[in-house]
Scaffold this motif. Structure first.
Motif, short mmCIF file in Angstrom:
data_model
loop_
_atom_site.label_atom_id
_atom_site.label_comp_id
_atom_site.label_asym_id
_atom_site.label_seq_id
_atom_site.Cartn_x
_atom_site.Cartn_y
_atom_site.Cartn_z
N GLU A 1 46.54 37.88 37.57
CA GLU A 1 46.04 36.66 38.21
C GLU A 1 44.42 36.50 38.81
OE1 GLU A 1 50.17 35.67 40.23
OE2 GLU A 1 49.00 36.89 41.41
N ALA A 2 44.05 37.86 39.37
CA ALA A 2 42.85 37.81 39.80
C ALA A 2 41.91 37.78 38.27
CB ALA A 2 42.50 39.18 40.22
N LEU A 3 42.35 38.21 37.28
CA LEU A 3 41.45 38.34 36.05
C LEU A 3 41.32 36.88 35.53
CD1 LEU A 3 42.49 41.55 34.33
CD2 LEU A 3 40.33 41.07 35.25
N LYS A 4 42.55 36.23 35.56
CA LYS A 4 42.44 34.90 35.11
C LYS A 4 41.66 33.67 36.32
CE LYS A 4 45.98 31.45 33.81
NZ LYS A 4 47.25 31.01 34.26
N PHE A 5 41.63 33.83 37.50
CA PHE A 5 40.80 33.39 38.21
C PHE A 5 39.19 33.62 38.03
CE2 PHE A 5 38.55 32.39 42.26
CZ PHE A 5 39.25 31.21 42.60
N ILE A 6 39.00 34.80 37.74
CA ILE A 6 37.58 35.28 37.42
C ILE A 6 37.25 34.48 36.02
CG2 ILE A 6 36.25 37.36 36.61
CD1 ILE A 6 37.71 38.84 38.72
N ASP A 7 38.17 34.41 35.09
CA ASP A 7 37.78 33.56 33.90
C ASP A 7 37.39 32.22 34.02
OD1 ASP A 7 38.37 35.76 32.05
OD2 ASP A 7 40.19 35.14 31.75
N GLY A 8 38.12 31.61 35.13
CA GLY A 8 37.96 30.27 35.46
C GLY A 8 36.49 30.03 36.03
N MET A 9 36.02 31.23 36.97
CA MET A 9 34.62 30.98 37.74
C MET A 9 33.76 31.07 36.55
SD MET A 9 35.62 33.72 40.96
CE MET A 9 33.88 33.55 41.49
N VAL A 10 33.79 32.10 35.46
CA VAL A 10 33.01 32.21 34.45
C VAL A 10 32.85 30.75 33.62
CG1 VAL A 10 32.67 33.34 32.32
CG2 VAL A 10 33.54 34.60 34.32
N ALA A 11 33.88 30.36 33.44
CA ALA A 11 33.92 29.05 32.52
C ALA A 11 33.29 27.93 33.45
CB ALA A 11 35.23 28.64 32.10
N ARG A 12 33.38 27.92 34.86
CA ARG A 12 32.53 26.98 35.77
C ARG A 12 31.22 27.19 35.79
NH1 ARG A 12 37.27 27.46 38.80
NH2 ARG A 12 35.96 28.66 40.37
N LYS A 13 30.89 28.27 35.86
CA LYS A 13 29.35 28.85 35.62
C LYS A 13 28.64 28.53 37.00
CE LYS A 13 28.09 28.18 30.74
NZ LYS A 13 29.19 27.75 30.16
N LYS A 14 29.43 28.11 37.82
CA LYS A 14 28.56 28.12 39.48
C LYS A 14 28.68 29.48 40.11
CE LYS A 14 29.72 25.42 43.26
NZ LYS A 14 31.22 25.94 43.67
N PRO A 15 27.58 29.86 40.59
CA PRO A 15 27.26 31.33 41.22
C PRO A 15 28.73 31.37 42.23
CG PRO A 15 25.51 30.35 41.47
CD PRO A 15 26.42 29.21 40.73
N GLY A 16 29.39 32.47 42.30
CA GLY A 16 30.56 32.67 42.94
C GLY A 16 30.82 34.24 43.44
N HIS A 17 31.69 34.26 44.39
CA HIS A 17 31.49 35.37 45.06
C HIS A 17 33.11 36.18 45.15
CE1 HIS A 17 30.32 38.34 48.93
NE2 HIS A 17 30.85 39.01 47.86
N VAL A 18 33.28 37.33 44.66
CA VAL A 18 34.69 38.07 44.76
C VAL A 18 34.59 38.98 45.63
CG1 VAL A 18 36.73 39.13 43.57
CG2 VAL A 18 35.39 37.21 42.49
N VAL A 19 35.41 39.36 46.61
CA VAL A 19 35.57 40.43 47.75
C VAL A 19 36.81 41.01 47.59
CG1 VAL A 19 35.63 40.95 50.03
CG2 VAL A 19 34.14 39.04 49.26
N THR A 20 36.28 42.71 47.43
CA THR A 20 37.40 43.51 47.30
C THR A 20 37.65 44.10 48.67
OG1 THR A 20 36.14 45.40 46.53
CG2 THR A 20 37.28 44.06 44.96
N ALA A 21 38.68 43.72 49.39
CA ALA A 21 38.54 44.05 50.90
C ALA A 21 39.52 45.30 51.10
CB ALA A 21 39.24 42.82 51.66
N ASP A 22 39.13 46.05 52.16
CA ASP A 22 39.94 47.39 52.23
C ASP A 22 40.13 47.38 54.20
OD1 ASP A 22 37.55 48.22 53.02
OD2 ASP A 22 37.79 50.06 51.69
N ALA A 23 40.77 48.28 54.53
CA ALA A 23 41.04 48.39 55.93
C ALA A 23 39.50 48.59 56.67
CB ALA A 23 41.81 49.66 56.14
N SER A 24 38.65 49.16 56.05
CA SER A 24 37.54 49.46 56.69
C SER A 24 36.53 48.05 56.81
CB SER A 24 36.48 50.59 55.93
OG SER A 24 35.72 49.99 54.73
N MET A 25 36.83 47.21 55.79
CA MET A 25 36.15 45.92 56.01
C MET A 25 36.66 44.94 56.96
SD MET A 25 35.85 42.77 53.15
CE MET A 25 34.41 43.44 52.32
N ILE A 26 38.00 45.24 57.44
CA ILE A 26 38.52 44.53 58.65
C ILE A 26 38.09 44.96 59.63
CG2 ILE A 26 40.76 44.18 59.68
CD1 ILE A 26 41.83 43.09 57.39
#
Ligand code: UDP
Length: 243
Positions: A18-43
């Motif tokens: 699902e994440a890869l599919k969402f990222i494909d959609g972002m690439v197709a839209r071409k608008k600058p976007g941000h994906v975060v990989t969150a872990d316990a330290s980030m919280i």
């Protein structure tokens, strides 16, 4: 999107596909976007760093990277079933790149490491389009040149490996100037893909003990690992007292 609130951050309950599919959609839209990989330290860090918290709030996609988040999500009755880690995202996006998918740029880690990671991934996925690499130890005065080089390389996906929260702040500050459809902060992933830092054995990953393996490899990382007990204490306090 199936999003949950977890200890102050919004996390998307997505699996890798699902994440890869969402990222494909972002690439197709071409608008600058941000994906975060969150872990316990980030919280834990985001609770003391409102700038980081607001960057994560505005991200297009926030994945759960780490057993700590999966544990906490179960504690609060909103289970996240799948981890989507930075290390795996780098590999899967390179795999798709080799099949005619997105191109990628590797920014970060010590000098030579991003190149070694790119070499390793190109030989694993022949044809993967890695259109640029650069290490992550440049001066603030060099940042405009780093940004201009990325813009000129026109990657579909930019991986930034500076650690939390430096990578998220770099992406937020420069996303419009870079014009890259998908920027993803991925921590120490290039160190792993370069082969310099071994990946935890699968049984340790499954048992949620990747942090212990990392600590054994690199006792110098103690300060980051010390955020884990604070994360557990925070989760239990919120669970018991409700705040
Ligand atoms: N790093 C960098 N520039 C910096 C500080 C760190 O490129 O100014 C790199 C470092 O070499 C390592 C990564 O950022 O490859 C941080 O990895 P770590 O696993 O500590 O990140 P985390 O995801 O745990 O925050």
């Amino acid at each position: 999107m199936d999003r949950i609130r977890l200890l102050g951050l919004t996390i998307d309950r997505v699996n890798m596909d699902e994440a890869l599919k969402f990222i494909d959609g972002m690439v197709a839209r071409k608008k600058p976007g941000h994906v975060v990989t969150a872990d316990a330290s980030m919280i834990v860090i985001a609770r003391e760093d409102p700038e980081l918290a607001s960057i994560v709030e505005r991200a297009d996609l926030v994945t759960a990277d780490g057993a700590g988040l999966l544990w906490a999500s179960r504690l609060f009755g909103q289970p996240i079933r799948d981890r989507v880690s930075g290390v795996d995202l780098v590999a899967r996006i390179c795999e798709r790149s080799a099949e005619g998918g997105p191109s990628a740029y590797f920014l970060g880690a010590a000098p030579g490491i991003a190149e070694e990671a790119a070499e390793a991934l190109r030989s694993r996925y022949p044809g993967a389009r890695i259109v640029g690499t650069r290490h992550g130890y440049f001066k603030a005065s060099e940042e405009p040149q780093v940004v201009a080089d990325i813009r000129a390389a026109r990657p579909d996906v930019l991986f930034v490996a500076f650690g939390i929260p430096k990578q998220e702040k770099f992406i937020q500050r420069n996303r419009d100037a870079m014009g890259v459809p998908v920027s993803i902060g991925i921590g120490g992933s290039f160190d792993v893909h370069s082969g310099r830092v071994p990946r935890a054995p699968l049984w340790m990953q499954r048992a949620g003990l990747e942090w212990l393996f990392r600590l054994m490899q690199n006792p110098g990382k103690l300060s980051k690992v010390m955020l884990l007990p604070r994360f557990v204490a925070l989760a239990l306090r919120v669970k018991i007292t409700g705040r």
